[in-house]
Enzyme design. Sequence first.
Site, PDB file in Angstrom:
ATOM      1  N   SER A   1       0.639  -1.100  -0.028  1.00  0.00           N
ATOM      2  CA  SER A   1      -0.068   0.019  -0.154  1.00  0.00           C
ATOM      3  C   SER A   1       0.720   1.186   0.125  1.00  0.00           C
ATOM      4  O   SER A   1       1.775   1.452  -0.758  1.00  0.00           O
ATOM      5  CB  SER A   1      -0.737  -0.073   1.090  1.00  0.00           C
TER       6      SER A   1
ATOM      7  N   ASP B   1      -8.549  -4.491  -6.413  1.00  0.00           N
ATOM      8  CA  ASP B   1      -8.273  -3.807  -5.202  1.00  0.00           C
ATOM      9  C   ASP B   1      -8.971  -2.599  -4.959  1.00  0.00           C
ATOM     10  O   ASP B   1      -9.116  -1.445  -5.701  1.00  0.00           O
ATOM     11  CB  ASP B   1      -6.508  -3.643  -5.295  1.00  0.00           C
TER      12      ASP B   1
ATOM     13  N   HIS C   1      -7.156  -6.052  -0.862  1.00  0.00           N
ATOM     14  CA  HIS C   1      -6.253  -4.845  -0.925  1.00  0.00           C
ATOM     15  C   HIS C   1      -5.005  -5.856  -0.788  1.00  0.00           C
ATOM     16  O   HIS C   1      -4.938  -6.423   0.317  1.00  0.00           O
ATOM     17  CB  HIS C   1      -6.711  -3.991   0.315  1.00  0.00           C
TER      18      HIS C   1
END
Length: 511
Positions: free
Chosen positions: A225, A452, A480
């Site tokens: 991320s 995602d 995710h």
Amino acid sequence: GGGVSGHYGRLLLTGVMGLVLSACGALSSSADVAPKPIPVPSATRAVAPSLEAFYGQQVTWRNCGDAECTTVKVPMDYANPDGRTIDLAVTRVRSTGTAIGSLFVNPGGPGGSAVDYAKAASQIVSPSVLDAYDIVGVDPRGVAKSDPMRCLTDDKIDELVEVDATPDSASEEARVVSISELVGRTCGETADPVIGFMGTVNAARDLDIVRALVGDSSFNYLGKSYGTYLGAVYAELFPGRVGRMVLDGVLPADLGLAELTRGQASGFEEAFADFARDCSEQEDCPFQGTPDEVAQQIRDALTALDADPIEVGERSLNEGLATYAVLTYLYFPPNDYPQLRAALAAMVNDRDGAQLLDLLDGRINRGPDGRYLDNSTDAFYAVTCADRGSDVSLEQVRDLAKEWSAESPTFGPALAWGLLICNDWPVSQDPPITSVTASGSAPILVVSTIHDPATPYQWGERLAGQLDNAVLLSWDGYNHTAYLEGSDCVTDAVDAYLLAGTMPKAGLVCE
């Protein structure tokens, strides 16, 4: 995390600890890949004389549970290394076998604790990787245990989270504007000077000092991320130092805050549609009909809370809180969907908002006594606004909210209103890096999930195309991030690269 702004932005880009730990799928074994040494950089630029003391400092490791911990000093301002310093918290979980090097890890945020993440080593990397690497976590400057900056009180964070981010009256609009202004103003007035030096460029420079202090000539890294942006910035600054680097769930360098937020609005909208489809197939779903009808019924139930919030003890579940709770439970379907379904059923069938509030509190680290357990909210804004400060007018935000509500009806307007927060942010002292090629680096593995919610697939394609030497590994899933999230194909490919430097074939899509 690290893109979305605003009252919803807080969590969007994290490989969040609690999420990660609960969402890890079965650990597949890649034990048949023999670890190979990490190539030593042939040439890297010398350390600037003004930084030699930092690169050469003595550190003492102490036992801290199932790990070792130490503190590393870095300059607050790299342009003035003789000035104030920052103490970074560093943890290391020793390999279970013979280490070929250290693997630095970062869960995202910005504002997530890499120290806590590394301590969960046995759940964030597969056994063969833990056998071959010491796992190292460094809380970025100003975050968690690294001289944490705080500028918002618990009450102020509550106000920020509770504000109605889909204003439909002049007074609601004025409230969003004043809360948004308050964040930057309060942080400018009360925070420590470190707030001017919280950008990702400085955090990446810090990592290079820690790399030297753990004795590694190459920097090996698993970033998820927002952690992908931190890794990419490191690679741009120190391309010759890159060893084996995995960037999973990409936050691109070159998109501004509005573009990022729009991408997320549409990613979360797609995830919400998937949740509605899944709910329509379950017996305990409190809504009936086709997936589209279920989605609309959920939106209606959330909107109804605007005029008629549900009292929960001394708090009340309003539209803003309930919508945010829904959004934060779209990251990891196997774990998130059943919990979200149950909480929505309690809200709709029994007018009980406690479960939904509990879910949200868990995701934003708000304790049962109303205290926030870390400084991730403050850090999120400090880093995001330093890296991608925006200056959008009220008029522009109104227009974006309208525009985005057409393409992302559930979350678009709220995310658009969130853009106001980085306006008038206290100045960042360090220009961000907005273009990443990492020219001359060793090969970098970029991993992207096709559905995602928080870091859309296109962002992974984008970064893989921009880097001089990268391969994109894709996973056709709703989730995710991808590594250790239930796909043996992804896990085996990432492990083979971390252990032996073997890249998956270009264009590999894991089903």
